[in-house]
Design an enzyme around this catalytic site. Structure first.
Site, PDB file in Angstrom:
ATOM      1  N   GLN A  14       0.079  10.505   3.034  1.00 36.60           N
ATOM      2  CA  GLN A  14       0.079  11.905   2.561  1.00 36.60           C
ATOM      3  C   GLN A  14      -0.792  12.800   3.449  1.00 36.60           C
ATOM      4  N   ASP A  15      -2.067  12.432   3.604  1.00 42.42           N
ATOM      5  CA  ASP A  15      -2.993  13.305   4.336  1.00 42.42           C
ATOM      6  C   ASP A  15      -2.657  13.336   5.820  1.00 42.42           C
ATOM      7  N   MET A  90      -5.924   0.945   2.802  1.00 44.60           N
ATOM      8  CA  MET A  90      -5.248   0.484   1.596  1.00 44.60           C
ATOM      9  C   MET A  90      -5.889   1.354   0.518  1.00 44.60           C
ATOM     10  N   TYR A 102      -8.240  -8.164   1.901  1.00 48.39           N
ATOM     11  CA  TYR A 102      -7.506  -7.307   2.829  1.00 48.39           C
ATOM     12  C   TYR A 102      -8.088  -5.885   2.814  1.00 48.39           C
ATOM     13  N   THR A 134     -14.738   8.852   0.125  1.00 49.36           N
ATOM     14  CA  THR A 134     -14.067   9.138  -1.147  1.00 49.36           C
ATOM     15  C   THR A 134     -15.031   9.326  -2.306  1.00 49.36           C
ATOM     16  N   GLU A 136     -14.582   8.041  -5.011  1.00 50.25           N
ATOM     17  CA  GLU A 136     -14.678   6.741  -5.693  1.00 50.25           C
ATOM     18  C   GLU A 136     -16.037   6.080  -5.456  1.00 50.25           C
ATOM     19  N   TYR A 158     -11.957  -1.444  -3.489  1.00 51.47           N
ATOM     20  CA  TYR A 158     -11.662  -0.298  -2.618  1.00 51.47           C
ATOM     21  C   TYR A 158     -12.933   0.517  -2.361  1.00 51.47           C
ATOM     22  N   LYS A 162     -15.095   1.120   1.053  1.00 47.47           N
ATOM     23  CA  LYS A 162     -15.313   2.485   1.568  1.00 47.47           C
ATOM     24  C   LYS A 162     -16.815   2.804   1.673  1.00 47.47           C
ATOM     25  N   HIS A 188      -6.891  14.382  -4.133  1.00 44.47           N
ATOM     26  CA  HIS A 188      -6.011  15.490  -3.731  1.00 44.47           C
ATOM     27  C   HIS A 188      -4.583  14.983  -3.660  1.00 44.47           C
ATOM     28  N   ARG A 193       2.657  13.016  -2.366  1.00 37.07           N
ATOM     29  CA  ARG A 193       1.691  12.008  -2.814  1.00 37.07           C
ATOM     30  C   ARG A 193       2.433  10.683  -3.047  1.00 37.07           C
TER      31      ARG A 193
HETATM   32  P1  NAP Z   1      -1.962   7.124   1.702  1.00 37.36           P
HETATM   33  O1  NAP Z   1      -0.918   8.142   1.422  1.00 37.36           O
HETATM   34  O2  NAP Z   1      -1.992   5.859   0.933  1.00 37.36           O
HETATM   35  O3  NAP Z   1      -1.872   6.783   3.271  1.00 37.36           O
HETATM   36  C1  NAP Z   1      -2.581   5.697   3.825  1.00 37.36           C
HETATM   37  C2  NAP Z   1      -2.153   5.532   5.265  1.00 37.36           C
HETATM   38  O4  NAP Z   1      -2.848   4.405   5.823  1.00 37.36           O
HETATM   39  C3  NAP Z   1      -0.655   5.234   5.447  1.00 37.36           C
HETATM   40  O5  NAP Z   1      -0.227   5.845   6.640  1.00 37.36           O
HETATM   41  C4  NAP Z   1      -0.641   3.723   5.610  1.00 37.36           C
HETATM   42  O6  NAP Z   1       0.475   3.250   6.312  1.00 37.36           O
HETATM   43  C5  NAP Z   1      -1.893   3.544   6.439  1.00 37.36           C
HETATM   44  N1  NAP Z   1      -2.420   2.175   6.438  1.00 37.36           N
HETATM   45  C6  NAP Z   1      -2.703   1.388   5.375  1.00 37.36           C
HETATM   46  N2  NAP Z   1      -3.225   0.222   5.790  1.00 37.36           N
HETATM   47  C7  NAP Z   1      -3.249   0.269   7.145  1.00 37.36           C
HETATM   48  C8  NAP Z   1      -3.654  -0.631   8.152  1.00 37.36           C
HETATM   49  N3  NAP Z   1      -4.132  -1.835   7.862  1.00 37.36           N
HETATM   50  N4  NAP Z   1      -3.548  -0.262   9.446  1.00 37.36           N
HETATM   51  C9  NAP Z   1      -3.041   0.959   9.773  1.00 37.36           C
HETATM   52  N5  NAP Z   1      -2.624   1.864   8.855  1.00 37.36           N
HETATM   53  C10 NAP Z   1      -2.734   1.504   7.561  1.00 37.36           C
HETATM   54  O7  NAP Z   1      -3.423   7.766   1.557  1.00 37.36           O
HETATM   55  P2  NAP Z   1      -3.849   9.313   1.566  1.00 37.36           P
HETATM   56  O8  NAP Z   1      -3.815   9.811   0.184  1.00 37.36           O
HETATM   57  O9  NAP Z   1      -3.142  10.014   2.631  1.00 37.36           O
HETATM   58  O10 NAP Z   1      -5.404   9.180   1.943  1.00 37.36           O
HETATM   59  C11 NAP Z   1      -5.839   9.213   3.292  1.00 37.36           C
HETATM   60  C12 NAP Z   1      -7.229   8.590   3.374  1.00 37.36           C
HETATM   61  O11 NAP Z   1      -8.134   9.332   2.564  1.00 37.36           O
HETATM   62  C13 NAP Z   1      -7.311   7.157   2.891  1.00 37.36           C
HETATM   63  O12 NAP Z   1      -8.282   6.512   3.689  1.00 37.36           O
HETATM   64  C14 NAP Z   1      -7.827   7.282   1.465  1.00 37.36           C
HETATM   65  O13 NAP Z   1      -8.509   6.110   1.090  1.00 37.36           O
HETATM   66  C15 NAP Z   1      -8.751   8.471   1.592  1.00 37.36           C
HETATM   67  N6  NAP Z   1      -8.913   9.315   0.407  1.00 37.36           N
HETATM   68  C16 NAP Z   1      -7.823   9.808  -0.248  1.00 37.36           C
HETATM   69  C17 NAP Z   1      -8.008  10.653  -1.333  1.00 37.36           C
HETATM   70  C18 NAP Z   1      -6.829  11.231  -2.088  1.00 37.36           C
HETATM   71  O14 NAP Z   1      -7.037  11.695  -3.212  1.00 37.36           O
HETATM   72  N7  NAP Z   1      -5.636  11.274  -1.505  1.00 37.36           N
HETATM   73  C19 NAP Z   1      -9.318  10.990  -1.739  1.00 37.36           C
HETATM   74  C20 NAP Z   1     -10.398  10.473  -1.032  1.00 37.36           C
HETATM   75  C21 NAP Z   1     -10.183   9.658   0.053  1.00 37.36           C
HETATM   76  P3  NAP Z   1       1.898   2.939   5.581  1.00 37.36           P
HETATM   77  O15 NAP Z   1       2.589   4.277   5.470  1.00 37.36           O
HETATM   78  O16 NAP Z   1       2.525   2.004   6.533  1.00 37.36           O
HETATM   79  O17 NAP Z   1       1.565   2.342   4.249  1.00 37.36           O
HETATM   80  O1  G4F Z   2      -4.102   8.347  -9.322  1.00 37.34           O
HETATM   81  P1  G4F Z   2      -5.031   7.203  -9.328  1.00 37.34           P
HETATM   82  O2  G4F Z   2      -4.478   5.868  -8.981  1.00 37.34           O
HETATM   83  O3  G4F Z   2      -6.220   7.624  -8.361  1.00 37.34           O
HETATM   84  P2  G4F Z   2      -7.728   7.116  -8.198  1.00 37.34           P
HETATM   85  O4  G4F Z   2      -7.931   5.765  -8.737  1.00 37.34           O
HETATM   86  O5  G4F Z   2      -8.608   8.193  -8.728  1.00 37.34           O
HETATM   87  O6  G4F Z   2      -7.855   7.025  -6.606  1.00 37.34           O
HETATM   88  C1  G4F Z   2      -7.370   8.058  -5.777  1.00 37.34           C
HETATM   89  O7  G4F Z   2      -8.379   9.011  -5.567  1.00 37.34           O
HETATM   90  C2  G4F Z   2      -9.542   8.514  -4.875  1.00 37.34           C
HETATM   91  C3  G4F Z   2     -10.533   9.674  -4.764  1.00 37.34           C
HETATM   92  O8  G4F Z   2     -11.308   9.731  -5.905  1.00 37.34           O
HETATM   93  C4  G4F Z   2      -9.118   8.010  -3.516  1.00 37.34           C
HETATM   94  F1  G4F Z   2     -10.200   7.543  -2.836  1.00 37.34           F
HETATM   95  C5  G4F Z   2      -8.093   6.904  -3.671  1.00 37.34           C
HETATM   96  O9  G4F Z   2      -7.653   6.502  -2.371  1.00 37.34           O
HETATM   97  C6  G4F Z   2      -6.908   7.432  -4.458  1.00 37.34           C
HETATM   98  O10 G4F Z   2      -6.261   8.410  -3.688  1.00 37.34           O
HETATM   99  O11 G4F Z   2      -5.729   7.070 -10.756  1.00 37.34           O
HETATM  100  C7  G4F Z   2      -6.410   8.151 -11.361  1.00 37.34           C
HETATM  101  C8  G4F Z   2      -6.771   7.767 -12.792  1.00 37.34           C
HETATM  102  C9  G4F Z   2      -7.480   6.416 -12.943  1.00 37.34           C
HETATM  103  O12 G4F Z   2      -8.508   6.544 -13.877  1.00 37.34           O
HETATM  104  C10 G4F Z   2      -6.406   5.496 -13.500  1.00 37.34           C
HETATM  105  O13 G4F Z   2      -6.889   4.432 -14.294  1.00 37.34           O
HETATM  106  O14 G4F Z   2      -5.554   7.662 -13.541  1.00 37.34           O
HETATM  107  C11 G4F Z   2      -5.624   6.496 -14.351  1.00 37.34           C
HETATM  108  N1  G4F Z   2      -4.252   6.077 -14.677  1.00 37.34           N
HETATM  109  C12 G4F Z   2      -3.721   6.070 -15.929  1.00 37.34           C
HETATM  110  N2  G4F Z   2      -2.477   5.605 -15.890  1.00 37.34           N
HETATM  111  C13 G4F Z   2      -3.337   5.621 -13.818  1.00 37.34           C
HETATM  112  C14 G4F Z   2      -2.203   5.319 -14.587  1.00 37.34           C
HETATM  113  N3  G4F Z   2      -3.370   5.466 -12.472  1.00 37.34           N
HETATM  114  C15 G4F Z   2      -2.233   4.994 -11.869  1.00 37.34           C
HETATM  115  N4  G4F Z   2      -2.234   4.856 -10.521  1.00 37.34           N
HETATM  116  N5  G4F Z   2      -1.103   4.666 -12.589  1.00 37.34           N
HETATM  117  C16 G4F Z   2      -1.043   4.811 -13.951  1.00 37.34           C
HETATM  118  O15 G4F Z   2      -0.032   4.502 -14.592  1.00 37.34           O
END
Ligand code: NAP
Ligand code: G4F
Length: 379
Positions: A14-15, A90, A102, A134, A136, A158, A162, A188, A193
């Site tokens: 996504q990002d 991941m 992993y 993050t 988290e 996770y 991190k 975000h 997403r």
């Molecule tokens: P995402 O949609 O899950 O994208 C993750 C990316 O990492 C994908 O391109 C995935 O490839 C790649 N990837 C996973 N494992 C890998 C590996 N071993 N080697 C190379 N590439 C790998 O995550 P996102 O929401 O864009 O988030 C981007 C980053 O910000 C992540 O590090 C996440 O932990 C962090 N973050 C996200 C949020 C949020 O709310 N979105 C908040 C805080 C921090 P594939 O497409 O092949 O799976």
């Molecule tokens: O959408 P979630 O899976 O996001 P979570 O766990 O907050 O993590 C995301 O945000 C982090 C930043 O704070 C990133 F670092 C991380 O990479 C990722 O992008 O879950 C949000 C909440 C949790 O409390 C979960 O237990 O929603 C609750 N939830 C309730 N039902 C669910 C569900 N989560 C998921 N994924 N699926 C459900 O059915």
């Protein structure tokens, strides 16, 4: 003037997709690292893709993996980037309990591999790095809202991985004077997403229920609260962090926490349906109780109206709880204070939760209206 070169790890995520588009709009040459997969996995960046035979492309893709240091070192040596955005991970908290080793390797040591490659290749003075940290990390929160000085208490494999990545980034900054910064980003979301994160799972389900192709959705913990912003705003923050004279760590957040239950209600309200929840814990259920026909017609379409009217009359149950989605340790509330980013970067989100939900629901309705589900049998 020579164009700046940026490497984005996780460009297919996504990002990565939003950031690639943003940097290209700022005249960068973007080098994306993507994993090999058995099926095309570049859907989010297909609109930016350029054939490798094009002269002076502004997007170049490389195969790579955060678990392979030689491959990362080779790419850095070839590209000699001005900036690296380490977004690959991941990133699913729930899945990290199933794949902890992993996750530690990719999300923790993966960051070390990139930092070490910068050092070994003598790129310390040239290359700035952004680490995707993050909210988290705050886990079992020590204060509300959370800011840069709030102590960490990670609650999942996770978040622990991190945490290592966060500190190794700071250590390389202090030890080798690297321009290495952490963005501590709160959740975000967006129409692109990942489908298994809670917001997208909900907006997809709402859309398919509205179109009559799904009956209900099973959810996990409905009581946790998250600070949800739009990914478009957050990638601008990542860019700003790397444009600063000095490296530093910043929280990016909206400052508003919303319960999962309320996110579900807001998503249904977008199509004119009021949801009420009854029962407790595993027996809690969500029911459709009222319909604003005009709004439904406007946002879904007249063609689907009679079906939803029937559904509400005959079987209005749409949300159930399935404990298999519960996490062994949960993060109950995340809400951030982004005043430092506001003061130092001039960063402020443009989206709010209402405009985010609205965009996601509308986008999923369009997606499923046009989607031909092709589930053919092989035998
Ligand atoms: P995402 O949609 O899950 O994208 C993750 C990316 O990492 C994908 O391109 C995935 O490839 C790649 N990837 C996973 N494992 C890998 C590996 N071993 N080697 C190379 N590439 C790998 O995550 P996102 O929401 O864009 O988030 C981007 C980053 O910000 C992540 O590090 C996440 O932990 C962090 N973050 C996200 C949020 C949020 O709310 N979105 C908040 C805080 C921090 P594939 O497409 O092949 O799976
Ligand atoms: O959408 P979630 O899976 O996001 P979570 O766990 O907050 O993590 C995301 O945000 C982090 C930043 O704070 C990133 F670092 C991380 O990479 C990722 O992008 O879950 C949000 C909440 C949790 O409390 C979960 O237990 O929603 C609750 N939830 C309730 N039902 C669910 C569900 N989560 C998921 N994924 N699926 C459900 O059915």
């Amino acid at each position: 003037m020579c164009k700046k070169k940026a490497i984005i790890t996780g460009i297919t995520g996504q990002d990565g997709a939003y950031l690639a588009e943003y940097l290209i709009s700022k005249n960068y040459i973007v080098h994306g690292i993507k994993r090999r997969s058995s099926i095309f996995n570049t859907e989010r960046i297909d609109h930016l893709y350029q054939d490798p035979h094009v002269k002076n492309p502004n997007l170049i893709l490389h195969y790579g993996d955060l678990t392979d240091s030689m491959n990362l070192t080779r790419i850095l040596q070839e590209v000699q980037p001005d900036e690296i955005y380490n977004l690959a991970a991941m990133s699913h908290v729930g899945v990290s309990f199933d794949t902890p080793e992993y996750t530690a390797n990719a999300d923790g040591i993966g960051t070390l591999r990139i930092l070490e490659a910068i050092r070994l290749l003598n790129l310390v003075k040239k290359t700035k790095i952004y680490q995707a940290s993050t909210s988290e990390l705050y886990g079992l929160v020590r204060e509300i809202p959370q800011k840069e000085t709030t102590p960490f208490y990670p609650r999942s494999p996770y978040a622990v991985a991190k945490l290592y990545a966060y500190w190794i980034t700071i250590n390389y900054r202090e030890a080798y004077k690297m321009h290495a910064s952490n963005g501590i980003l709160f959740n975000h979301e967006s129409p692109i997403r990942g489908e298994t994160f809670v917001t997208r799972k909900v907006t997809r389900a709402v859309s398919r229920i509205a179109l009559g192709t799904q009956e209900k959705v099973f959810m996990g913990n409905l009581s946790s609260k998250r600070d949800w912003g739009h990914a478009k705003d957050y990638v601008k923050g990542m860019y700003l962090i790397l444009q600063q004279e000095e490296p530093d760590d910043y929280v990016l957040a909206t400052g508003i926490a919303t319960e999962i239950r309320d996110f579900i209600k807001m998503a249904f309200l977008e199509i004119g349906i009021k949801i009420i929840f009854k029962g407790k814990n595993i027996d809690e259920k969500g029911y459709m109780v009222e319909l604003d026909k005009n709004l439904f017609e406007k946002n879904v379409g007249l063609k689907y109206l009679s079906n939803i009217v029937k559904r509400i009359k005959n079987n209005n149950l749409v949300i159930e709880v399935d404990s298999s989605y519960f996490r062994p340790t949960e993060v109950d509330i995340l809400v951030g204070d982004a005043s430092k980013a506001y003061k130092k970067l001039g960063w402020k989100p443009e989206y709010n939760i209402k405009s985010l939900v609205s965009e996601m629901v509308k986008s999923d309705i369009e997606l499923f209206k046009n989607k031909v589900i092709n589930r053919k049998k092989y035998f």
